[in-house]
Design a protein around this motif. Structure first.
Motif, PDB file in Angstrom:
ATOM      1  N   GLN A  89      77.031  21.991  32.080  1.00  0.00           N
ATOM      2  CA  GLN A  89      76.326  22.948  31.223  1.00  0.00           C
ATOM      3  C   GLN A  89      77.211  23.234  30.009  1.00  0.00           C
ATOM      4  OE1 GLN A  89      74.357  26.323  33.132  1.00  0.00           O
ATOM      5  NE2 GLN A  89      74.917  25.485  35.138  1.00  0.00           N
ATOM      6  N   PRO A  90      77.075  22.437  28.973  1.00  0.00           N
ATOM      7  CA  PRO A  90      77.968  22.588  27.809  1.00  0.00           C
ATOM      8  C   PRO A  90      77.956  24.012  27.260  1.00  0.00           C
ATOM      9  CG  PRO A  90      76.675  20.579  27.636  1.00  0.00           C
ATOM     10  CD  PRO A  90      76.118  21.332  28.799  1.00  0.00           C
ATOM     11  N   LEU A  91      79.080  24.395  26.688  1.00  0.00           N
ATOM     12  CA  LEU A  91      79.188  25.724  26.089  1.00  0.00           C
ATOM     13  C   LEU A  91      78.133  25.892  25.004  1.00  0.00           C
ATOM     14  CD1 LEU A  91      83.074  25.907  25.712  1.00  0.00           C
ATOM     15  CD2 LEU A  91      81.703  27.510  27.056  1.00  0.00           C
ATOM     16  N   PRO A  92      77.560  27.091  24.897  1.00  0.00           N
ATOM     17  CA  PRO A  92      76.601  27.346  23.818  1.00  0.00           C
ATOM     18  C   PRO A  92      77.252  27.102  22.448  1.00  0.00           C
ATOM     19  CG  PRO A  92      76.535  29.114  25.440  1.00  0.00           C
ATOM     20  CD  PRO A  92      77.712  28.257  25.788  1.00  0.00           C
ATOM     21  N   GLN A  93      76.406  26.881  21.447  1.00  0.00           N
ATOM     22  CA  GLN A  93      76.892  26.585  20.097  1.00  0.00           C
ATOM     23  C   GLN A  93      77.786  27.713  19.573  1.00  0.00           C
ATOM     24  OE1 GLN A  93      73.765  25.776  17.348  1.00  0.00           O
ATOM     25  NE2 GLN A  93      75.106  24.947  15.775  1.00  0.00           N
ATOM     26  N   ASN A  94      78.887  27.306  18.945  1.00  0.00           N
ATOM     27  CA  ASN A  94      79.843  28.247  18.322  1.00  0.00           C
ATOM     28  C   ASN A  94      80.597  29.110  19.341  1.00  0.00           C
ATOM     29  OD1 ASN A  94      79.090  27.404  15.699  1.00  0.00           O
ATOM     30  ND2 ASN A  94      77.337  28.808  15.733  1.00  0.00           N
ATOM     31  N   ILE A  95      80.635  28.688  20.604  1.00  0.00           N
ATOM     32  CA  ILE A  95      81.379  29.423  21.631  1.00  0.00           C
ATOM     33  C   ILE A  95      82.546  28.562  22.104  1.00  0.00           C
ATOM     34  CG2 ILE A  95      81.294  30.481  23.922  1.00  0.00           C
ATOM     35  CD1 ILE A  95      79.762  32.047  21.815  1.00  0.00           C
ATOM     36  N   GLN A  96      83.723  29.151  22.172  1.00  0.00           N
ATOM     37  CA  GLN A  96      84.918  28.455  22.669  1.00  0.00           C
ATOM     38  C   GLN A  96      85.419  29.138  23.948  1.00  0.00           C
ATOM     39  OE1 GLN A  96      85.111  29.698  19.210  1.00  0.00           O
ATOM     40  NE2 GLN A  96      83.954  27.842  18.734  1.00  0.00           N
ATOM     41  N   LEU A  97      86.064  28.355  24.808  1.00  0.00           N
ATOM     42  CA  LEU A  97      86.605  28.897  26.070  1.00  0.00           C
ATOM     43  C   LEU A  97      88.103  28.632  26.131  1.00  0.00           C
ATOM     44  CD1 LEU A  97      85.091  28.682  29.609  1.00  0.00           C
ATOM     45  CD2 LEU A  97      87.452  27.949  29.265  1.00  0.00           C
ATOM     46  N   ARG A  98      88.863  29.663  26.481  1.00  0.00           N
ATOM     47  CA  ARG A  98      90.311  29.524  26.672  1.00  0.00           C
ATOM     48  C   ARG A  98      90.734  30.325  27.897  1.00  0.00           C
ATOM     49  NH1 ARG A  98      93.708  30.305  21.207  1.00  0.00           N
ATOM     50  NH2 ARG A  98      95.330  29.514  22.598  1.00  0.00           N
ATOM     51  N   TRP A  99      91.954  30.040  28.366  1.00  0.00           N
ATOM     52  CA  TRP A  99      92.476  30.669  29.582  1.00  0.00           C
ATOM     53  C   TRP A  99      93.635  31.614  29.258  1.00  0.00           C
ATOM     54  CZ3 TRP A  99      90.647  30.397  34.515  1.00  0.00           C
ATOM     55  CH2 TRP A  99      89.714  29.392  34.805  1.00  0.00           C
ATOM     56  N   ALA A 100      93.782  32.621  30.095  1.00  0.00           N
ATOM     57  CA  ALA A 100      94.951  33.511  30.048  1.00  0.00           C
ATOM     58  C   ALA A 100      95.184  34.033  31.461  1.00  0.00           C
ATOM     59  CB  ALA A 100      94.718  34.659  29.063  1.00  0.00           C
ATOM     60  N   GLY A 101      96.233  34.840  31.634  1.00  0.00           N
ATOM     61  CA  GLY A 101      96.552  35.387  32.949  1.00  0.00           C
ATOM     62  C   GLY A 101      97.801  34.755  33.540  1.00  0.00           C
ATOM     63  N   LYS A 102      98.470  35.497  34.408  1.00  0.00           N
ATOM     64  CA  LYS A 102      99.743  35.041  34.977  1.00  0.00           C
ATOM     65  C   LYS A 102      99.577  33.760  35.794  1.00  0.00           C
ATOM     66  CE  LYS A 102     102.681  39.132  35.234  1.00  0.00           C
ATOM     67  NZ  LYS A 102     103.847  38.455  34.684  1.00  0.00           N
ATOM     68  N   ALA A 103      98.513  33.681  36.586  1.00  0.00           N
ATOM     69  CA  ALA A 103      98.309  32.491  37.415  1.00  0.00           C
ATOM     70  C   ALA A 103      98.156  31.249  36.542  1.00  0.00           C
ATOM     71  CB  ALA A 103      97.079  32.675  38.309  1.00  0.00           C
ATOM     72  N   TYR A 104      97.496  31.416  35.390  1.00  0.00           N
ATOM     73  CA  TYR A 104      97.330  30.285  34.478  1.00  0.00           C
ATOM     74  C   TYR A 104      98.665  29.901  33.827  1.00  0.00           C
ATOM     75  CZ  TYR A 104      96.042  27.590  30.360  1.00  0.00           C
ATOM     76  OH  TYR A 104      95.973  26.619  29.400  1.00  0.00           O
ATOM     77  N   LEU A 105      99.450  30.899  33.417  1.00  0.00           N
ATOM     78  CA  LEU A 105     100.742  30.608  32.794  1.00  0.00           C
ATOM     79  C   LEU A 105     101.656  29.842  33.745  1.00  0.00           C
ATOM     80  CD1 LEU A 105     101.757  33.777  30.727  1.00  0.00           C
ATOM     81  CD2 LEU A 105     100.746  31.643  29.931  1.00  0.00           C
ATOM     82  N   ASN A 106     101.565  30.152  35.050  1.00  0.00           N
ATOM     83  CA  ASN A 106     102.379  29.428  36.026  1.00  0.00           C
ATOM     84  C   ASN A 106     102.063  27.938  36.000  1.00  0.00           C
ATOM     85  OD1 ASN A 106     103.761  31.644  36.883  1.00  0.00           O
ATOM     86  ND2 ASN A 106     102.678  31.891  38.812  1.00  0.00           N
ATOM     87  N   VAL A 107     100.779  27.600  35.849  1.00  0.00           N
ATOM     88  CA  VAL A 107     100.373  26.194  35.777  1.00  0.00           C
ATOM     89  C   VAL A 107     100.968  25.541  34.528  1.00  0.00           C
ATOM     90  CG1 VAL A 107      98.407  24.629  35.497  1.00  0.00           C
ATOM     91  CG2 VAL A 107      98.247  26.556  37.071  1.00  0.00           C
ATOM     92  N   VAL A 108     100.912  26.254  33.416  1.00  0.00           N
ATOM     93  CA  VAL A 108     101.401  25.702  32.136  1.00  0.00           C
ATOM     94  C   VAL A 108     102.889  25.393  32.218  1.00  0.00           C
ATOM     95  CG1 VAL A 108     101.720  26.150  29.673  1.00  0.00           C
ATOM     96  CG2 VAL A 108      99.606  26.869  30.798  1.00  0.00           C
TER      97      VAL A 108
END
Length: 848
Positions: free
Chosen positions: A662-681
């Motif tokens: 289900q592609p993101l709607p037009q002109n909408i972007q998705l990004r991640w944040a949060g401690k659990a995500y930073l651990n992955v990075v």
């Protein structure tokens, strides 16, 4: 080249033996100067600092925290399984109320955002079309019926269910947002003291990444003060077992302590914080710093005979060992310096200071050891000779070394084949390695933090957070551009006045005020041309403002809702909360109050109405945790029961899978944040960085070996123990299923640095002995006398030097202790078994 090295060594040793007091004074002054910096120590255990301060993921994470007013939180949980009603009894709810009140008074707690049963609203229908907000528990209940009523109210609010209370009614949670995560341990201790005053039967727990990280820092500091002295004591006992001469073994202990004090003092004095990595510098350097001293003592005790000139023996010994000691020190430091290639700041600091500490240890060894030995009295030297040349003293180590030599030469073909098979299996094992880390798992399983984490994640949707941030790029035009279109000359000054007056406000607020100003202007005396312009501008502004408030759109909220449902169905996410949930709850109560109306409103205006109603609660700012005031960005708060980065990576992959379907709607972007995500990075950065540094250091060490021995063949031989040891250790990690975490990653540098040390000493001495004997059998007979004994002693010193870490309460220290002891044992065995076997089988090439 070797001749020049020996001349340098000879001149240096002569100076040290003739001016020992000068050496002592310089060493004491340096030690005192740098040790004086240690009281300025600052502890840092924040995993965020594993990423550079300018890393895009870290910058965005901090922007999201600010923009959505998200704070690091301590999770306080209470579980009551003693009654059928669980925590929904007057007694338990009173305790929750009292503890909440006590937490609100603690300095450093953000009271307005604290979430507890007693600080949130019950949302209910007052009458058709109206909504009522009232405190869920403004005072503790006095009866079971009142307690049951509170339970019923909570069950109707999906935002709170499985977050503040468990579905089975046995547990409740209090989320304590704090201003500074570095104060989390202090705040947690105050909460524990308040809990200790309760008389109820419920069990209380405290967990959360901030308190886990801060508590680790407290215990790490204690561990630093215990492990390094214990390592020193262990090494002292081993050296006494080897040499049975206390005055003699005091020398390497002074070398080790001076190295540790100067290195740690330099780190702290230069303003670096002590992270989990740099906290291990002392325990790493303590055993490594005595390696060269043990070589010197071993050869000195073997060479010095009664009546011989003491200083001549010292010059001969140090001159003999100077080149291999220099190269082993350089190769070891190169292994650690290679860590500076990783994009992880604490790892860079660790590698840089351990590498420098190893070179410092070499410098102190070749200056202090000759000075010290030259001042030893005859009684101590005679005692040393008596011990070292009797059947009792040191003979066990020598016998082990001789046995290994005989075994290696007798079964050389079988050994080479066996190691080839082990190598092949190890290569397969490396492919099974799984990258994973979790700060909570840095504690042992029975630690209160680990126990609390397990219990609370069994009862709730999860205490680990990650944020999915959706942003709209439908931005508003500036007022200047909006008002410029078809503007009549007669309204030029009015338009300029609007731009000037409203410029200090956020753009969405500028538009809101402009609509009011245009409406006012239309009621004044305006011409038809002016009225037409104003009406057109009014429509354009209303349309643009409506479109810019992207997340008032039912379609976009429906997309958010479908993503939440997809994540929930996967089982990887315990629960998610979003703006869509807020809109559905309020919409239900505005309509019938029944579950059939727990749906999204059907128009942007209806969504706006529900959100406006939500702001009438006692906690109006809670809305801004899920959406920005301009409605251009929204946040989905994911709760997970695991903080392992493998699980977080699976969730990221799941979201990517959803977007592909289900592609993101037009002109909408998705990004991640949060401690659990930073651990992955930072884990991904670390693995890539470690691999790059390992390959780079491997190539550098190989080139150094070729240059040292001036032979490609000997360069390859020197790399054999290193290659086999690294492959075996990491293959074993993959086979036994041990996660590749931060301590394991850093061990590659130590393996590379130390595994080649033994090979350098063995090959350098073997080549020199062969030049003297010109006979392979005689060469190896002599090699498995003093040289092999010294290597065995060194392996034991380093391996046992790390054993105090096995008794640490912190898992990373235990991991380092186990694997370092294994690395030393394996690299020494490979050196003493494989090298003589391969050199004998390839004698025509090796000894041509």
């Amino acid at each position: 080249m070797n001749k020049n090295m020996k001349n340098i060594a000879k001149n240096l040793v002569r100076f040290c033996t003739q001016k020992p007091k000068v050496v002592y004074i310089i060493l004491v002054v340096l030690a005192l100067l740098f040790t004086a910096q240690i009281p300025r120590i600052k502890i840092d255990t924040d995993p965020e600092n594993m990423l550079d301060a300018e890393h895009p993921a870290r910058l965005f994470h901090n922007v999201v925290k600010t923009r959505f007013a998200m704070h690091d939180s301590i999770v306080v949980g209470v579980v009551d399984t003693s009654t059928e009603n669980g925590i929904f009894t007057p007694s338990s709810l009173t305790d929750i109320y009292d503890i909440t009140q006590s937490i609100l008074s603690i300095e450093g707690v953000i009271s307005a955002d604290l979430m507890s049963i007693s600080t949130v609203d019950n949302i209910s229908q007052s009458e058709s079309g109206t909504i009522r907000f009232e405190w869920m528990m403004d005072k503790p209940p006095s009866t079971l019926d009142e307690s049951a009523t509170i339970r019923g109210h909570l069950a109707r609010l999906p935002l709170l269910q499985d977050t503040l209370v468990s579905q089975n009614g046995k547990a409740a949670a209090i989320y304590v947002p704090i201003k500074d995560k570095n104060q989390s341990y202090k705040i947690a201790e105050q909460i524990r003291q308040n809990i200790s005053k309760l008389n109820g039967n419920a069990d209380w727990y405290i967990t959360g990444l901030p308190v886990a990280e801060d508590q680790f820092g407290v215990e790490m500091f204690i561990q630093m003060g215990i492990s390094a002295p214990l390592a020193g004591l262990t090494i002292f006992i081993l050296l006494f077992f080897f040499f049975r001469n206390i005055p003699l073994i005091i020398a390497p202990m002074i070398v080790a302590m001076a190295t540790v004090m100067i290195t740690m003092g330099a780190l702290i004095g230069m303003g670096y914080t002590v992270h989990i990595m740099s906290s291990m510098i002392a325990i790493f350097l303590m055993p490594i710093a005595v390696v060269d001293s043990v070589h010197i003592l071993s050869e000195f005790s073997d060479r010095h005979k009664p009546g011989a000139e003491l200083n001549e023996t010292i010059e001969e010994v140090v001159g003999h060992l100077f080149t291999p000691m220099l190269y082993t020190s350089i190769t070891s430091s190169v292994g650690f310096y290679s860590l500076m290639l990783t994009p992880i700041p604490p790892v860079q600091i660790f590698g840089g200071f351990v590498g420098t500490g190893i070179l410092l240890a070499f410098l102190i060894t070749i200056t202090f050891m000759p000075s010290y030995l030259s001042r030893m009295n005859n009684a101590s030297l005679e005692k040393l000779q008596l011990v070292m040349h009797s059947q009792k003293g040191g003979s066990r180590i020598a016998k082990i070394a001789k046995f290994l030599g005989g075994f290696a030469l007798k079964f050389k073909t079988s050994l080479v084949l066996s190691f080839a098979v082990v190598f092949a299996i190890s290569v397969w094992g490396i492919t099974q390695i799984e990258i994973n880390d979790n700060p909570v798992r840095w504690f042992k399983k029975d630690h209160e933090i680990r126990v609390a984490d397990k219990v609370l994640n069994e009862n709730f949707a999860g205490t680990y957070d990650a944020y999915v941030v959706l942003s709209s790029s439908n931005s508003l035009l500036s007022l200047d551009d909006l008002l410029a279109k078809d503007k009549p000359t007669s309204l030029a000054s009015w338009a300029a006045e609007q731009v000037t007056q409203l410029s200090g406000q956020p753009l969405s607020e500028q538009y809101q005020q402009l609509l009011i100003n245009i409406d006012d202007k239309l009621f004044s005396d305006v011409s038809d041309i002016q009225a037409s312009y104003l009406n057109t501008t009014l429509q354009n502004a209303e349309s643009a403002l409506s479109q810019s408030k992207a997340f008032q759109s039912p379609e976009l909220l429906a997309y958010v809702e479908s993503l939440q449902d997809y994540l929930k169905a996967s089982g990887l996410v315990g629960k998610s909360n979003s703006l869509a949930d807020v809109a559905k709850v309020v919409n239900r109560e505005l309509r019938s109050g029944e579950q059939k109306d727990y749906v999204l409103p059907n128009s942007p205006q209806a969504v706006a109405q529900t959100l406006l109603q939500y702001q009438s609660s006692h906690r109006p700012n809670d809305l801004w945790h899920f959406v920005t005031p301009d409605y251009q960005e929204t946040l989905i708060w994911l709760q997970m029961t695991s903080g392992d980065n493998q699980d977080m990576s699976s969730v990221i992959a799941l979201v990517d899978e959803f977007i592909s379907q289900q592609p993101l709607p037009q002109n909408i972007q998705l990004r991640w944040a949060g401690k659990a995500y930073l651990n992955v990075v930072w884990q991904d950065n670390m693995v890539a960085g470690m691999l790059e540094s390992l390959i780079g250091a491997f190539v550098i060490v190989f080139i150094m070996m070729v240059l040292l021995f001036r032979s490609v063949v000997f360069g390859v031989l020197a790399m054999l123990p290193l290659t086999i040891t690294i492959t075996f250790i990491y293959g074993l990690i993959g086979i036994i299923g041990k996660d590749y975490d931060m301590p394991i990653a850093v061990l590659s540098a130590l393996t590379l640095g130390l595994s080649v040390d033994f090979a350098i000493h063995f090959l350098e001495r073997a080549r020199e002995v062969f030049k003297q004997t010109n006979d392979i059998k005689q060469t190896f007979d002599l090699m498995f006398d003093e040289p092999a004994t010294a290597i065995t002693r060194n392996a034991l010193v380093i391996a046992f030097g790390f054993t105090p870490l096995l008794f640490a309460p912190l898992v990373p220290y235990i991991t380092v202790g186990i694997f370092l002891a294994s690395i030393m044992a394996i690299s020494a065995l490979v050196t003493l078994l494989i090298l003589p076997a391969v050199m004998t089988m390839g004698k025509r090439i090796v000894f041509k």
